[in-house]
Design an enzyme around this catalytic site. Structure first.
Site, PDB file in Angstrom:
ATOM      1  N   GLU A   1       0.872  -1.172   0.000  1.00  0.00           N
ATOM      2  CA  GLU A   1       0.000   0.000   0.000  1.00  0.00           C
ATOM      3  C   GLU A   1       0.904   1.214   0.000  1.00  0.00           C
ATOM      4  O   GLU A   1       1.424   1.615   1.043  1.00  0.00           O
ATOM      5  CB  GLU A   1      -0.906  -0.009   1.240  1.00  0.00           C
ATOM      6  CG  GLU A   1      -1.910  -1.146   1.256  1.00  0.00           C
ATOM      7  CD  GLU A   1      -2.942  -1.043   0.135  1.00  0.00           C
ATOM      8  OE1 GLU A   1      -3.140   0.056  -0.403  1.00  0.00           O
ATOM      9  OE2 GLU A   1      -3.523  -2.094  -0.199  1.00  0.00           O
TER      10      GLU A   1
ATOM     11  N   CYS B   1      -1.554   9.082   2.544  1.00  0.00           N
ATOM     12  CA  CYS B   1      -1.334   8.470   1.210  1.00  0.00           C
ATOM     13  C   CYS B   1      -2.298   9.014   0.174  1.00  0.00           C
ATOM     14  O   CYS B   1      -2.000   9.048  -1.012  1.00  0.00           O
ATOM     15  CB  CYS B   1      -1.529   6.956   1.255  1.00  0.00           C
ATOM     16  SG  CYS B   1      -0.711   6.135   2.594  1.00  0.00           S
TER      17      CYS B   1
END
Lengths: 468, 468, 468, 468
Positions: B245, B279
């Site tokens: 991720e 993110c």
């Protein structure tokens, strides 16, 4: 040939049914009429075939159903002409129906390999520790199918194909007005490896058909037809599972941002294809304010141009209705609406079995053309102020099959999806839209249960859990 | 207390790691640093726990996971303050993170009862006649989780919770900058019935962590962090399954029909919450022509008003960055962009670890502020001519995590769904949107695999079919 | 004809590859050898075709895949003879392989209409109120397929069919020993509406093939072949998704209550069909105590009776191996086992490329015939004391593809399902059992990921969620 | 307190219903009796609440249902004693019922986040090109629940919990013999955020209850109780969906390889727990030849030892029946069986409301103790020659709810799974086995539809497809 198809044999009946072309009265063919004795025999044979049917491997069911699909396509032209003749459906639509029926059988072939099965953990509580569950769906038993004249092949396919996929024997009572396609289907099915007895086609009078409804050896009753007949059947069905695909007065709502040409095109098809003798025929069009005039203008000019003629002529866009009784009924309803204050924008003059494409405005739900299922080439067009008002109108009926909404605005789409009371909401298309594997069926008075092969299969089966 | 959590025991280490509040440098606490020996021991203990873990009934997994969820909520306030302190996250967001981590564990509790299982017919061909298949998913083996500082609890939860649900032992290497929340989580987990050995928290240096990546006894490597580190890990991961991720430079596209106030509100949150150290931070905003000026005006006035302060102050909206090194990096990138022709609309002056909310325009993909992952409070705003051009810009990057689109037009939405190269497209919201059970993860350089509990669980398991 | 199939065109190459019948050395045909330039061109064409491919409606994908399936069946006889010749596979098995490949394409046709899609509620927490999610799986990008000689058509089908169903362009490097079937497949595919560029067949040397593995424009690498080559590929695959279908030393366990005749029958097929050159070849047979002698006696008498001959002779049950190098390798392994203490029960004398059906006992995991993948007509038979001991033996290897268990006892079945470390456990049949739509693949050193059309499709796609 | 719970308010009624402990006749409490007026009011309030209910987010439904589950556990002891008293259920079973009801609500809480939704491709034919379908399931409307005395909390939970999860208002008519638990449940639910009006508890006479069955504003009728009452309701239910959970004469088959002690243990529980007043009470035990004598011996000695007493005494294993009328009925049936040739092995002498654990042999299906639902502490034990004969006996009845099979042989298990005509087949356990999330329900005369939370939810919802 006074034949019926009784559990694997074509047999001659004493009594027969003549089928004539509604357009010109020409005799097409005759078939036999089953009596109570044949009904009983069909049930007995179905019971016997049931055990054999349940044991068929997926590969065998697939081959049978795939074979039927191919059989229909191999005789596409001939069947389309027969179909066009027996129910006065313009050839272009009849051809489409053969293709769709072939699709329906192919989808069932594929689904027969994918019947529902579940494998579940049972140890969610201490009582189930060490145990697991396997759920298989087994055929519920004999299915009785009763089908209407308007799609004499594909609405039959929507019951026969899932029944075979599910492993259920099926006994069909086709519409008396259009039984020939069903018998042609029987000939195709007879060539496959389907166990004899698993399929019967029994044209018969309604009072004879009633034995099928009442018989306690039958597990499932699947009916497509008029709401009154359907709901009455449910009450007499005893312990059977019942699936009802009934009609309605499908509405469409055209928002201010709609693509007008596209909407007109689709409403023309939805309103007048096969003279509106379609469960999801566009009967009520609501147009948001600003677009109303423009819509009417373009729509009416297109309606006027619809080409009337012999159903067997490839250029024909609209032909006669199924019989004069219905044409007269439609005529009466239109006249009553006009008497009640509605304004006739187009059409309205009957000629025998022919009733022309007709458009009204200024109607309300107390008029049959608005509030009942017209099942004829009649459309009402009304102006509304907003999406909200339009949705209220769509819902202002005891029916709820499908609806259409022409808009690109996501807010309207989501609002309508939440609020419109139907089994299917079609965006930027008419309620008449249907592909054969989608869940299809109505709420309110429009039906009970869903068809669409996979969905019908589920209704023909019973869950059984193995706990180990 | 130089502790680590090694397979069920809190043990003292010789070497320790001091954790200070990045906002004011105050010492918070210390923890131990694991070495290669501890890594080996954790793996051995995990192997032993694996067999026990696999035998747990659903009800036991549920109770463990549900207990962890409750444990977090019971200490919500204290944990939020610890979290806020160790990574300088404003308290309001820290509180939200505790709640989300509790949700993540609860979702995993529920999913642990619903692990994937299939029951399939195998008789699609003659070769499979009489056979059926049961597919169960078994734990793949030891999971190694490596997590970043920015969500030191919930991004840990996204690996630990599914691992427990799947029945996999898990060894966690938390971010060195923020390891304390992980150790608090260990205390909570230690109180549950999770078999000892099934969970370890090993703060350590990267070169020590590398032993985890290389070890062939580990089955799955799940990493959240920077793209460079992640992709390099994949190459050294041997036979392991790998989930990455990573980050990106998430973009949002504001169409001409957007709700401007709503878009401004959400972009403010997406751009500057936790100083953009997220993110799916909004890094690139593309506004269709007509709205560009209005958007900039409102957006800048809101950015100016963001309240800077101590993360532990409830009124603080933006605080410092995680460390000065990163603040300097961001400063450099902004300066290079300006040198390269970008125009500074707001912000841009660093003060120690604090970098203020900054907005640029006139950038292009060769500038780091546009083309790289800025992971700081910097946003670029650019004008585009059309949805199509906007989509091209969204895609004009090596990253593809999530994107946002503000519009109500269904055509734009469908076009964007087909064309925008991301793992998630958020309509009428920023790419920063995430709820914890949805599939989440990037394509292109932004990641490999999906998290979101149910989706992560699948990656931690292996299918096994029983043919009978 | 030195041809390769490069993105929609059959083109002549300078360099060529001669294909000879391993049984008698007769020249069959030749094909071209691709170089780096062709590889690059194939990738460029695949990229171009990708966009077109992604836009195909289900009905179009179905028609293409169904067309390929029919195309194979239409040339069943000719293709089977070609296949039998190029890899010395007895005609009876070659015919079966054509049928299975046709099935594989038909299954993919059906699955192309049923690609995974999810519609999920997102309002599980307050943050998601009013939002919903739609998950579609989009093609991941270019698939590179590298396939072995032993099923030169169906193992190709298991990569090409799901790729087309998923909407991915695919570049195939077929086995150098048996590339002709792939080129025949290309001819059939070329007749369909598959966009040109979406499929290439590039026979080439391994060092040229390495460019395919390394190229960053490729999204998925799907390899079937030997474990050593496969795992090494994974390390060089960069950011690609990797699917590895490797081999093993599959075992079967025969319990005391087994149907002995049935077990002998199946072990004979599983052990010696296509000279054991099958990933799930029965290599290790463990027989519980009481049945051991009886099993050996019946099994050996059947092994002796296997009819050797020309692969093109319909009566042939066993023919030569793919080449002398492999026959020599097998010979060496058997000899080493005997030297190490194993006892030869049958077979064991090589004649050129022919290695006879061979049975050993008294082996252990340090001997190659037991612990490595023998990929030849060699089987070891060992006695065990109990189901538990048998399971320990099945697991006592670095491989884990499939296993068989002959028993009717539900306790043993459930125990084995929990404990045997494989991707598939086959009850009352050999591990060699496979139908083409079931999930198939190994754990431990035997593989990474699952094939079986639907399962392979998933690996060729990426989830994208639309949040609305 | 003559109260009922009418759409969110506890209101006093003129007429009341006294509830006495069947064991000692002691007065426990009274509640109100609703009349037609209250029924009408409850429906009106339910309609109003429906819109509000449909708009609840998953998180809200979850919190409501989870809150009810917790509320039950918080009052576990008090509720168990109330339940034990009002229906003379031994406390140990009453405690278990509270726990199960809490589980049922928790399962519904979790399922309320996972309501069925589908996202399907519609482009399987040219007609659907460019279109996709989203299927959501919407609440069907008002549910009416009619429940029996024997599980006065958990069988209520099995209707109320899924209704809330599905978003349907629900009106409950509890058993007149045991209405108090339902009103306690109402108190707990009243404390949650469930919209007022969405739940009513209306104790009433059967003729008043009939208005609920007939009312056309009600969408779903879910009944648990006796077959005669249930099937008659279906015929009067009009357009409603109907779910019937009826009874049966559940059978168990003990094969020659069964674990005898385990079988005896479970048959004891299944046969006599709560005096057999359980829909899936073990009524018929078939033992394969060789085991018959041994089974009878051990079983009878255990039956004799069952401890009779006050339901509120924790040591009580068996108490009285619900009322004397039923005890007399059972007595009569046993006497008639003996007259007809059956042999009494144990029990058989009634004392007021108490009927002792009774075992007969030599019965046949024409005797009520074998062929009808005895719903009392009576078990028949019969010898059979084989599994096949045993299965014939299991099926030789008009009922088909659940069955048990004690064996470890996979062939018998699969044969029975295919052939035994029931909704659930329990291996190595009695038909009395049920965990609350498994699909549960009968075929033949035993029921219509399935409960088990997720399965019930489906029956309370209607599919609606959005075509875009």
């Amino acid at each position: 040939m006074n034949e019926i198809y009784l559990g694997g044999s074509f047999i001659e009946m004493g009594e027969s049914l003549d089928v004539n072309n509604p357009f010109n009265g020409a005799f097409i063919d005759r078939c036999g009429k089953a009596g109570q004795k044949e009904i009983d025999k069909a049930i007995v044979l179905a019971q016997q075939a049931g055990a054999e049917l349940m044991k068929l491997a997926s590969v065998q069911r697939y081959e049978i159903l795939h074979g039927i699909s191919n059989g229909l396509l191999n005789e596409r032209k001939r069947l389309a002409e027969l179909l066009a003749g027996e129910c006065a459906k313009p050839l272009r639509y009849a051809m489409g129906e053969i293709d769709r029926a072939a699709d329906t059988f192919q989808v069932a072939a594929e689904e027969s390999k994918r019947l529902p099965r579940e494998y579940i953990a049972l140890d969610w509580t201490a009582a189930g520790k060490g145990k697991e569950g396997w759920v298989r769906y087994f055929p519920a038993g004999i299915v009785v199918a009763i089908t209407p004249f308007n799609f004499p092949l594909n609405l039959v396919a929507h019951k026969v194909a899932p029944a075979i996929a599910a492993g259920c024997p099926i006994i069909l009572k086709p519409a008396s007005a259009a039984p020939l396609c069903s018998l042609e289907l029987a000939k195709i099915i007879d060539q496959t490896a389907l166990p004899k007895g698993a399929f019967s086609v029994l044209p018969c009078d309604r009072h004879v058909g009633d034995f099928l409804i009442a018989d306690s050896r039958v597990a499932v009753l699947s009916f497509t037809g008029s709401p009154e007949v359907g709901w009455a059947m449910k009450e007499r069905a005893g312990k059977k599972k019942v699936v009802l695909e009934l009609g309605g007065n499908a509405g469409v709502l055209i928002a201010g941002d709609a693509d007008l040409d596209h909407a007109v095109n689709r409403c023309l098809m939805g309103g007048f294809a096969y003279s509106g003798q379609v469960c999801i025929h566009v009967q009520r069009i609501f147009v948001v304010n600003g677009l109303f005039e423009a819509f009417c203008e373009r729509f009416l000019s297109r309606v006027k141009a619809l080409k009337y003629g012999d159903p067997l002529d490839e250029n024909t866009e609209i032909s006669c209705m199924i019989d004069e009784k219905n044409a007269v009924r439609v005529e009466t309803w239109v006249e009553r609406a006009i008497t009640g204050g509605a304004r006739l924008l187009q059409g309205g003059r009957r000629d025998g079995t022919y009733y022309p494409p007709t458009v009204l405005t200024g109607t309300n739900r107390t008029m049959e053309v608005n509030g009942e299922e017209v099942f004829g080439p009649v459309v009402v067009v009304e102006k509304v102020d907003s999406i909200s008002e339009g949705i209220r109108h769509l819902n202002d009926t005891r029916f709820g099959l499908q609806a259409g909404l022409f808009t690109f605005d996501m807010r309207s789409i989501r609002k309508a999806f939440e609020e419109v009371e139907v089994g299917g909401l079609i965006i930027n298309d008419v309620p008449t839209f249907r592909v054969d594997h989608m869940p299809y069926g109505g709420i309110k008075d429009s039906g009970f249960g869903r068809e669409g092969v996979k969905y019908a299969i589920r209704d023909y089966m019973e869950a059984k859990i193995l706990v180990l």
